[in-house]
Scaffold this motif. Sequence first.
Motif, PDB file in Angstrom:
ATOM      1  N   ALA A 172       0.830  -1.207   0.000  1.00 29.89           N
ATOM      2  CA  ALA A 172       0.000   0.000   0.000  1.00 29.89           C
ATOM      3  C   ALA A 172       0.864   1.256   0.000  1.00 29.89           C
ATOM      4  O   ALA A 172       0.553   2.223  -0.692  1.00 29.89           O
ATOM      5  CB  ALA A 172      -0.951  -0.007   1.197  1.00 29.89           C
ATOM      6  N   ALA A 173       1.942   1.243   0.757  1.00 25.94           N
ATOM      7  CA  ALA A 173       2.835   2.409   0.796  1.00 25.94           C
ATOM      8  C   ALA A 173       3.467   2.657  -0.572  1.00 25.94           C
ATOM      9  O   ALA A 173       3.576   3.805  -1.008  1.00 25.94           O
ATOM     10  CB  ALA A 173       3.916   2.211   1.855  1.00 25.94           C
ATOM     11  N   SER A 174       3.860   1.598  -1.261  1.00 25.39           N
ATOM     12  CA  SER A 174       4.438   1.748  -2.606  1.00 25.39           C
ATOM     13  C   SER A 174       3.413   2.310  -3.576  1.00 25.39           C
ATOM     14  O   SER A 174       3.723   3.200  -4.377  1.00 25.39           O
ATOM     15  CB  SER A 174       4.939   0.400  -3.113  1.00 25.39           C
ATOM     16  OG  SER A 174       6.006  -0.056  -2.339  1.00 25.39           O
ATOM     17  N   ALA A 175       2.191   1.803  -3.501  1.00 23.49           N
ATOM     18  CA  ALA A 175       1.132   2.292  -4.384  1.00 23.49           C
ATOM     19  C   ALA A 175       0.803   3.748  -4.063  1.00 23.49           C
ATOM     20  O   ALA A 175       0.599   4.564  -4.975  1.00 23.49           O
ATOM     21  CB  ALA A 175      -0.109   1.419  -4.249  1.00 23.49           C
ATOM     22  N   ALA A 176       0.773   4.099  -2.784  1.00 27.36           N
ATOM     23  CA  ALA A 176       0.484   5.477  -2.389  1.00 27.36           C
ATOM     24  C   ALA A 176       1.560   6.432  -2.905  1.00 27.36           C
ATOM     25  O   ALA A 176       1.252   7.557  -3.313  1.00 27.36           O
ATOM     26  CB  ALA A 176       0.369   5.567  -0.874  1.00 27.36           C
ATOM     27  N   ALA A 177       2.803   5.995  -2.908  1.00 23.00           N
ATOM     28  CA  ALA A 177       3.882   6.833  -3.438  1.00 23.00           C
ATOM     29  C   ALA A 177       3.674   7.105  -4.925  1.00 23.00           C
ATOM     30  O   ALA A 177       3.889   8.230  -5.390  1.00 23.00           O
ATOM     31  CB  ALA A 177       5.231   6.163  -3.191  1.00 23.00           C
ATOM     32  N   LEU A 178       3.246   6.103  -5.667  1.00 22.71           N
ATOM     33  CA  LEU A 178       2.962   6.280  -7.092  1.00 22.71           C
ATOM     34  C   LEU A 178       1.814   7.263  -7.300  1.00 22.71           C
ATOM     35  O   LEU A 178       1.895   8.167  -8.134  1.00 22.71           O
ATOM     36  CB  LEU A 178       2.620   4.936  -7.741  1.00 22.71           C
ATOM     37  CG  LEU A 178       2.090   4.993  -9.171  1.00 22.71           C
ATOM     38  CD1 LEU A 178       3.155   5.503 -10.129  1.00 22.71           C
ATOM     39  CD2 LEU A 178       1.586   3.634  -9.598  1.00 22.71           C
ATOM     40  N   VAL A 179       0.754   7.092  -6.535  1.00 19.99           N
ATOM     41  CA  VAL A 179      -0.421   7.968  -6.647  1.00 19.99           C
ATOM     42  C   VAL A 179      -0.045   9.413  -6.335  1.00 19.99           C
ATOM     43  O   VAL A 179      -0.419  10.341  -7.057  1.00 19.99           O
ATOM     44  CB  VAL A 179      -1.544   7.456  -5.707  1.00 19.99           C
ATOM     45  CG1 VAL A 179      -2.676   8.461  -5.595  1.00 19.99           C
ATOM     46  CG2 VAL A 179      -2.071   6.106  -6.196  1.00 19.99           C
ATOM     47  N   THR A 180       0.720   9.609  -5.275  1.00 22.68           N
ATOM     48  CA  THR A 180       1.159  10.949  -4.886  1.00 22.68           C
ATOM     49  C   THR A 180       2.057  11.562  -5.966  1.00 22.68           C
ATOM     50  O   THR A 180       1.928  12.748  -6.286  1.00 22.68           O
ATOM     51  CB  THR A 180       1.904  10.899  -3.544  1.00 22.68           C
ATOM     52  OG1 THR A 180       1.017  10.359  -2.557  1.00 22.68           O
ATOM     53  CG2 THR A 180       2.357  12.274  -3.098  1.00 22.68           C
ATOM     54  N   ALA A 181       2.929  10.759  -6.536  1.00 20.12           N
ATOM     55  CA  ALA A 181       3.824  11.248  -7.590  1.00 20.12           C
ATOM     56  C   ALA A 181       3.055  11.710  -8.822  1.00 20.12           C
ATOM     57  O   ALA A 181       3.537  12.565  -9.570  1.00 20.12           O
ATOM     58  CB  ALA A 181       4.818  10.155  -7.981  1.00 20.12           C
ATOM     59  N   ARG A 182       1.866  11.184  -9.014  1.00 17.42           N
ATOM     60  CA  ARG A 182       1.031  11.587 -10.157  1.00 17.42           C
ATOM     61  C   ARG A 182       0.147  12.787  -9.834  1.00 17.42           C
ATOM     62  O   ARG A 182      -0.675  13.196 -10.626  1.00 17.42           O
ATOM     63  CB  ARG A 182       0.147  10.425 -10.617  1.00 17.42           C
ATOM     64  CG  ARG A 182       0.894   9.223 -11.139  1.00 17.42           C
ATOM     65  CD  ARG A 182       1.633   9.538 -12.439  1.00 17.42           C
ATOM     66  NE  ARG A 182       2.033   8.360 -13.150  1.00 17.42           N
ATOM     67  CZ  ARG A 182       3.177   7.711 -12.979  1.00 17.42           C
ATOM     68  NH1 ARG A 182       4.031   8.131 -12.078  1.00 17.42           N
ATOM     69  NH2 ARG A 182       3.465   6.645 -13.687  1.00 17.42           N
ATOM     70  N   ASP A 237      -4.312   8.016 -15.593  1.00 17.75           N
ATOM     71  CA  ASP A 237      -3.246   8.892 -15.084  1.00 17.75           C
ATOM     72  C   ASP A 237      -2.133   8.121 -14.389  1.00 17.75           C
ATOM     73  O   ASP A 237      -0.984   8.547 -14.410  1.00 17.75           O
ATOM     74  CB  ASP A 237      -3.812   9.929 -14.110  1.00 17.75           C
ATOM     75  CG  ASP A 237      -4.623  11.013 -14.798  1.00 17.75           C
ATOM     76  OD1 ASP A 237      -4.630  11.067 -16.050  1.00 17.75           O
ATOM     77  OD2 ASP A 237      -5.264  11.797 -14.072  1.00 17.75           O
ATOM     78  N   ILE A 238      -2.478   7.008 -13.729  1.00 17.76           N
ATOM     79  CA  ILE A 238      -1.434   6.265 -13.023  1.00 17.76           C
ATOM     80  C   ILE A 238      -0.997   5.008 -13.772  1.00 17.76           C
ATOM     81  O   ILE A 238      -0.219   4.213 -13.260  1.00 17.76           O
ATOM     82  CB  ILE A 238      -1.846   5.918 -11.572  1.00 17.76           C
ATOM     83  CG1 ILE A 238      -3.047   4.978 -11.514  1.00 17.76           C
ATOM     84  CG2 ILE A 238      -2.101   7.175 -10.764  1.00 17.76           C
ATOM     85  CD1 ILE A 238      -3.314   4.423 -10.136  1.00 17.76           C
ATOM     86  N   GLY A 239      -1.505   4.827 -15.006  1.00 15.76           N
ATOM     87  CA  GLY A 239      -1.047   3.729 -15.850  1.00 15.76           C
ATOM     88  C   GLY A 239      -1.673   2.382 -15.572  1.00 15.76           C
ATOM     89  O   GLY A 239      -1.076   1.351 -15.875  1.00 15.76           O
ATOM     90  N   MET A 240      -2.884   2.368 -15.012  1.00 16.03           N
ATOM     91  CA  MET A 240      -3.580   1.102 -14.747  1.00 16.03           C
ATOM     92  C   MET A 240      -4.441   0.713 -15.949  1.00 16.03           C
ATOM     93  O   MET A 240      -4.986   1.549 -16.635  1.00 16.03           O
ATOM     94  CB  MET A 240      -4.493   1.237 -13.528  1.00 16.03           C
ATOM     95  CG  MET A 240      -3.763   1.336 -12.216  1.00 16.03           C
ATOM     96  SD  MET A 240      -4.911   1.521 -10.827  1.00 16.03           S
ATOM     97  CE  MET A 240      -5.753  -0.051 -10.860  1.00 16.03           C
TER      98      MET A 240
END
Length: 81
Positions: free
Chosen positions: A15-25, A61-64
């Motif tokens: 979850a922390a890794s995914a949150a970092a990606l979301v925040t970066a976008r 936006d996040i590439g999903m």
Amino acid sequence: MNVIVLNGNGLHGAAASAAALVTARGYKVKEVGNAARTGYPAWRLMYRPGFAGEAKRFARDIGMSAATVGPLDGMKPRRLH
């Protein structure tokens, strides 16, 4: 848009890794935690009723993949804090 990132695969730190990606976008992460259950083998983006369009845009936006976007999986919006 506020995003809640929940770990549903049981892997520590997912979850922390995914949150970092979301925040970066450029999205605001409201909360990071564990899902009520595990067993989700891949990313799933679930949205509240009435937010399908926003969820699809967010997924792009996040590439999903659009195939991973769907309504809440039996979870009631009030359980999302």
